[in-house]
Design a protein around this motif. Sequence first.
Motif, PDB file in Angstrom:
ATOM      1  N   UNK A   1     101.815-100.618 135.690  1.00  6.69           N
ATOM      2  CA  UNK A   1     102.270 -99.409 134.991  1.00  6.69           C
ATOM      3  C   UNK A   1     101.155 -98.369 134.942  1.00  6.69           C
ATOM      4  N   UNK A   2     100.448 -98.221 136.031  1.00  9.85           N
ATOM      5  CA  UNK A   2      99.411 -97.194 136.150  1.00  9.85           C
ATOM      6  C   UNK A   2      98.059 -97.541 135.569  1.00  9.85           C
ATOM      7  N   UNK A   3      97.920 -98.700 134.948  1.00 10.09           N
ATOM      8  CA  UNK A   3      96.662 -99.057 134.294  1.00 10.09           C
ATOM      9  C   UNK A   3      95.947-100.171 135.061  1.00 10.09           C
ATOM     10  N   UNK A   4      94.633-100.043 135.252  1.00  6.82           N
ATOM     11  CA  UNK A   4      93.877-101.080 135.965  1.00  6.82           C
ATOM     12  C   UNK A   4      93.957-102.440 135.278  1.00  6.82           C
TER      13      UNK A   4
ATOM     14  N   UNK B   1     103.515-112.045 133.503  1.00  4.51           N
ATOM     15  CA  UNK B   1     103.230-110.904 132.636  1.00  4.51           C
ATOM     16  C   UNK B   1     103.525-109.563 133.293  1.00  4.51           C
ATOM     17  N   UNK B   2     103.877-109.544 134.579  1.00  2.55           N
ATOM     18  CA  UNK B   2     104.269-108.259 135.173  1.00  2.55           C
ATOM     19  C   UNK B   2     105.777-108.180 135.402  1.00  2.55           C
ATOM     20  N   UNK B   3     106.511-109.147 134.895  1.00  2.00           N
ATOM     21  CA  UNK B   3     107.972-109.123 135.032  1.00  2.00           C
ATOM     22  C   UNK B   3     108.511-107.809 134.479  1.00  2.00           C
ATOM     23  N   UNK B   4     109.337-107.136 135.281  1.00  2.00           N
ATOM     24  CA  UNK B   4     109.929-105.885 134.826  1.00  2.00           C
ATOM     25  C   UNK B   4     108.981-104.700 134.835  1.00  2.00           C
ATOM     26  N   UNK B   5     107.761-104.880 135.291  1.00  2.00           N
ATOM     27  CA  UNK B   5     106.789-103.780 135.303  1.00  2.00           C
ATOM     28  C   UNK B   5     106.500-103.356 136.735  1.00  2.00           C
ATOM     29  N   UNK B   6     105.742-102.292 136.857  1.00  2.00           N
ATOM     30  CA  UNK B   6     105.426-101.769 138.178  1.00  2.00           C
ATOM     31  C   UNK B   6     103.982-102.101 138.545  1.00  2.00           C
ATOM     32  N   UNK B   7     103.804-102.706 139.694  1.00  2.00           N
ATOM     33  CA  UNK B   7     102.471-103.022 140.211  1.00  2.00           C
ATOM     34  C   UNK B   7     102.177-102.079 141.362  1.00  2.00           C
ATOM     35  N   UNK B   8     100.993-101.485 141.350  1.00  2.00           N
ATOM     36  CA  UNK B   8     100.546-100.686 142.490  1.00  2.00           C
ATOM     37  C   UNK B   8      99.280-101.268 143.067  1.00  2.00           C
TER      38      UNK B   8
ATOM     39  N   UNK C   1      92.076 -93.325 137.235  1.00  2.00           N
ATOM     40  CA  UNK C   1      91.189 -92.359 136.578  1.00  2.00           C
ATOM     41  C   UNK C   1      91.686 -90.931 136.797  1.00  2.00           C
ATOM     42  N   UNK C   2      91.961 -90.583 138.035  1.00  2.26           N
ATOM     43  CA  UNK C   2      92.333 -89.201 138.339  1.00  2.26           C
ATOM     44  C   UNK C   2      93.750 -88.878 137.855  1.00  2.26           C
ATOM     45  N   UNK C   3      94.577 -89.903 137.718  1.00  2.00           N
ATOM     46  CA  UNK C   3      95.893 -89.666 137.114  1.00  2.00           C
ATOM     47  C   UNK C   3      95.745 -89.352 135.633  1.00  2.00           C
ATOM     48  N   UNK C   4      94.772 -90.019 134.988  1.00  3.75           N
ATOM     49  CA  UNK C   4      94.557 -89.803 133.563  1.00  3.75           C
ATOM     50  C   UNK C   4      93.790 -88.521 133.313  1.00  3.75           C
ATOM     51  N   UNK C   5      92.829 -88.238 134.163  1.00  4.83           N
ATOM     52  CA  UNK C   5      91.946 -87.081 133.980  1.00  4.83           C
ATOM     53  C   UNK C   5      91.567 -86.523 135.335  1.00  4.83           C
ATOM     54  N   UNK C   6      92.172 -85.441 135.751  1.00  6.59           N
ATOM     55  CA  UNK C   6      91.911 -84.903 137.099  1.00  6.59           C
ATOM     56  C   UNK C   6      90.482 -84.401 137.300  1.00  6.59           C
ATOM     57  N   UNK C   7      89.752 -84.125 136.208  1.00  5.16           N
ATOM     58  CA  UNK C   7      88.382 -83.612 136.357  1.00  5.16           C
ATOM     59  C   UNK C   7      87.373 -84.399 135.536  1.00  5.16           C
ATOM     60  N   UNK C   8      87.183 -85.665 135.853  1.00  2.64           N
ATOM     61  CA  UNK C   8      86.222 -86.430 135.060  1.00  2.64           C
ATOM     62  C   UNK C   8      84.795 -85.997 135.373  1.00  2.64           C
ATOM     63  N   UNK C   9      83.914 -86.066 134.364  1.00  2.00           N
ATOM     64  CA  UNK C   9      82.506 -85.816 134.680  1.00  2.00           C
ATOM     65  C   UNK C   9      81.877 -87.126 135.160  1.00  2.00           C
TER      66      UNK C   9
END
Lengths: 250, 156
Positions: free
Chosen positions: B55-58, B68-75, B115-123
């Motif tokens: 679900x988008x989280x590492x 534990x990933x039943x019904x969830x999205x794995x990338x 990271x970039x999905x959460x924050x497009x301009x991280x320092x």
Amino acid sequence: MAGGTIVMNLINEGLPVPEVVIGLKRAGLATEESDNGSRVIGAMTTLSTLTGDSDPLISQAARACGGWAIRNMATIGGNLFAPTPSGDLSVALLALDSSLRISSQDETRVLSLADFYASGRVTGDHELVTAIAIPDVRRTTRFVKYGRKAGPTPSVVTVAVSLAWEGATIETARIAVGAMAPHPTRAERAEGLLVGNRLSSDLIDEVGAVVGSDLAGTTDAVASAWYRKKMAALHVRRLLQDIERGDGER
Amino acid sequence: MTKTTVTFMLGDRETEVLVEPLTTLQSVLRDHIGHTGAKDGCRQGGCGSCTVLVDGEPHVSCLLPVEDVAGRRVDTVETQTPVEGLNRIQQAFLEHNAMQCGYCTPGFIMVTTALLDRDPSPDRDEIIEAIGGNVCRCTGYQPILAAIEAAAGAGR
């Protein structure tokens, strides 16, 4: 099994899969509520959630555990059972006088975190740690996790200090340390030296020395007990010195 | 032990596997499905080479029971690679020599994606914290940091 970061590690090492494993991720244990002057944090709250906590001691301690992926999976409840030298968040919880809500089918009992550790982290077969309660008390806190490298690393020593004041005098002192015993532990004699006193460099040196002598330390691949005792003393001194230098914290 | 069926989304594709209880997502991806992008490194969650997104989280797939990933999205790096060519992050890694042996690379790419999905301009400090759970033995990390900064820049 909560986040699985401890149990799955053991399974990968060859621990036989138990006959029954209950996954807790959908048990509804990740909420937070207020109860009688305490924050009650659900045991399945992830460390990632806590890295953004308003309490700096909790957010720093949560951030000290593992990397981003581990924090997404690891939980505040699971961290209570982490084998030494892990359990950095639990060191902070100990300094905050946290207690556990331990539930069974018929009742929920309360056990202080200190007593939980003293009893060897034992809960009944029919029981589950469902929440961690933290009293809402105004405190000055500091935290450090000292490891062999920057970034995620097993702890050489983890220290959480929490002080409550009566004017400029210390009324309550908590010094919680990780990696110095089989579980997070408090340096109680050192705490006693602070109570009723103001911080001074002599007092801080004495407190550090008592921490170094009283706590046994642990020896593992990361560090020896000898080194850990020295580092515990050093880092307690540094945290107290930092508080002494601070302004307007009371 | 009785096997169990677990259904989850692998990218956009609904995927069903029949596994022994507590089979890790790492093993499911590599051994059952043949997606070997997520690597087998330490099996302790410490190296990050098995990092995938749930679900988008590492998450470190070596410590994640597939139940534990039943019904969830794995990338995975496979679900994130376009049909033709490379995505923006992969392109930046290539241009900045952010790989040598390449073993850590899928893990880094997945963390960078999140990271970039959460924050497009991280320092730089935010990038360093985000990749803290991923180990690289070859590059010394500087080319990886440059690649991530470039990918962030290219996304603006």
